[in-house]
Design a protein around this motif. Structure first.
Motif, mmCIF file in Angstrom:
data_model
loop_
_atom_site.group_PDB
_atom_site.id
_atom_site.type_symbol
_atom_site.label_atom_id
_atom_site.label_comp_id
_atom_site.label_asym_id
_atom_site.label_seq_id
_atom_site.Cartn_x
_atom_site.Cartn_y
_atom_site.Cartn_z
ATOM 1 N N GLY A 40 1.073 -1.568 -0.287
ATOM 2 C CA GLY A 40 -0.136 -0.024 0.384
ATOM 3 C C GLY A 40 0.614 0.752 0.101
ATOM 4 O O GLY A 40 0.774 2.239 -0.582
ATOM 5 N N SER A 41 1.868 1.170 0.849
ATOM 6 C CA SER A 41 2.592 2.072 1.211
ATOM 7 C C SER A 41 3.306 2.597 -0.762
ATOM 8 O O SER A 41 4.083 3.383 -1.348
ATOM 9 N N ALA A 42 3.653 1.587 -1.107
ATOM 10 C CA ALA A 42 4.688 1.149 -2.018
ATOM 11 C C ALA A 42 3.756 1.767 -3.589
ATOM 12 O O ALA A 42 3.751 2.870 -4.604
ATOM 13 N N ILE A 43 2.411 1.318 -3.397
ATOM 14 C CA ILE A 43 1.408 2.108 -4.957
ATOM 15 C C ILE A 43 0.895 3.228 -4.248
ATOM 16 O O ILE A 43 0.527 4.125 -4.781
ATOM 17 N N LEU A 44 1.365 3.836 -3.057
ATOM 18 C CA LEU A 44 0.398 5.594 -2.903
ATOM 19 C C LEU A 44 1.612 6.294 -3.253
ATOM 20 O O LEU A 44 1.187 7.558 -4.261
ATOM 21 N N THR A 45 2.590 5.689 -3.743
ATOM 22 C CA THR A 45 3.889 6.746 -4.031
ATOM 23 C C THR A 45 4.089 6.832 -5.154
ATOM 24 O O THR A 45 4.345 7.250 -6.114
ATOM 25 N N LEU A 104 10.281 -2.892 -5.831
ATOM 26 C CA LEU A 104 10.981 -2.121 -7.016
ATOM 27 C C LEU A 104 9.457 -1.741 -7.587
ATOM 28 O O LEU A 104 10.095 -0.562 -8.177
ATOM 29 N N LEU A 105 8.315 -1.049 -7.160
ATOM 30 C CA LEU A 105 7.757 -0.531 -7.488
ATOM 31 C C LEU A 105 8.476 1.083 -6.754
ATOM 32 O O LEU A 105 8.113 1.847 -7.222
ATOM 33 N N PHE A 106 9.087 1.670 -6.144
ATOM 34 C CA PHE A 106 9.696 2.437 -4.702
ATOM 35 C C PHE A 106 10.714 2.360 -5.721
ATOM 36 O O PHE A 106 10.345 4.064 -6.645
ATOM 37 N N MET A 107 10.954 1.755 -6.714
ATOM 38 C CA MET A 107 12.417 2.154 -7.478
ATOM 39 C C MET A 107 11.857 3.055 -8.471
ATOM 40 O O MET A 107 12.409 2.831 -9.375
ATOM 41 N N LEU A 108 10.726 2.041 -8.923
ATOM 42 C CA LEU A 108 10.295 2.441 -10.676
ATOM 43 C C LEU A 108 10.210 4.404 -10.262
ATOM 44 O O LEU A 108 10.640 4.542 -11.010
ATOM 45 N N THR A 109 9.229 4.247 -9.807
ATOM 46 C CA THR A 109 8.319 6.201 -9.283
ATOM 47 C C THR A 109 9.718 6.470 -8.811
ATOM 48 O O THR A 109 9.262 7.526 -10.114
ATOM 49 N N ILE A 110 10.704 5.792 -8.030
ATOM 50 C CA ILE A 110 11.989 7.110 -7.740
ATOM 51 C C ILE A 110 12.173 7.553 -9.045
ATOM 52 O O ILE A 110 12.886 8.411 -9.762
ATOM 53 N N SER A 111 12.573 6.211 -9.904
ATOM 54 C CA SER A 111 13.106 6.901 -11.072
ATOM 55 C C SER A 111 12.825 7.039 -12.645
ATOM 56 O O SER A 111 13.170 7.631 -13.519
ATOM 57 N N SER A 112 11.382 6.678 -12.239
ATOM 58 C CA SER A 112 10.453 7.302 -13.364
ATOM 59 C C SER A 112 10.266 9.126 -13.127
ATOM 60 O O SER A 112 10.799 9.692 -13.871
ATOM 61 N N THR A 113 10.428 9.492 -12.446
ATOM 62 C CA THR A 113 10.266 10.731 -11.786
ATOM 63 C C THR A 113 11.490 11.212 -12.202
ATOM 64 O O THR A 113 10.913 12.475 -12.442
#
Length: 175
Positions: A40-45, A104-113
């Motif tokens: 949930g925390s990863a999806i929220l970011t 992995l979702l956190f890393m995707l979000t940060i790198s995409s951003t």
């Protein structure tokens, strides 16, 4: 029930050493609520990044993608795995899957951003999403082998095929 600190340290070990024995070791250390808290925390970011770049439509798109991706991968894996004789429970697979999927979702979000902020939106989006899906597919295979106790190559290949279909659908939604 695992604490957040324990989940983070377990995630680090799962990411660093993605073996069947690592996933097997952690399958009983958490439960469904731990998995939902972590994912949930990863999806929220991920949703926040969508909102930042595309407003409400982007946030809704990222919500759908995050939920469909996690529950699609995990649910499909669980259902097919049980039909094929897998031994994991719903909670065990949810927890072990969250241990690698959330980071992995956190890393995707940060790198995409970071890429999006520099104006490489379309190209970076396609490549990052593809890389993310391939990495998550690899970890999913290891997770299934360790948590479901699958070592028969035919069963593993059947699950890989279903995960590839799920990944393709998600990739098409995102790109």
């Amino acid at each position: 029930m695992a604490t957040l600190t324990e989940m983070v340290s377990q995630s680090i070990e799962v990411i660093r050493v993605p073996t069947e024995s690592t996933f097997y070791k952690y399958e009983d250390r958490g439960n469904f609520s731990n998995a939902m808290l972590f994912m949930g925390s990863a999806i929220l970011t991920f949703i926040a990044a969508g909102y930042y770049f595309s407003g409400g439509a982007g946030a809704l798109n990222h919500l759908i993608i995050g939920v469909v991706y996690y529950f699609g991968f995990w649910g499909l894996t669980y259902l097919l795995g049980r039909v094929m004789g897998g031994e994991a429970t719903w909670q065990e697979l949810a927890y072990t899957h969250a241990l690698f999927m959330a980071p992995l979702l956190f890393m995707l979000t940060i790198s995409s951003t970071l890429f999006f902020s520099f104006g490489y939106l379309q190209v970076a989006s396609m490549y990052l999403t593809f890389v993310f899906l391939m990495i998550s597919l690899y970890y999913s295979i290891r997770c299934v082998q360790g948590t479901m106790n699958f070592y028969d190559p035919i069963k593993v290949l059947g699950l890989i095929a279903s995960m590839l279909v799920c990944s393709t659908v998600i990739y098409q939604m995102y790109v």
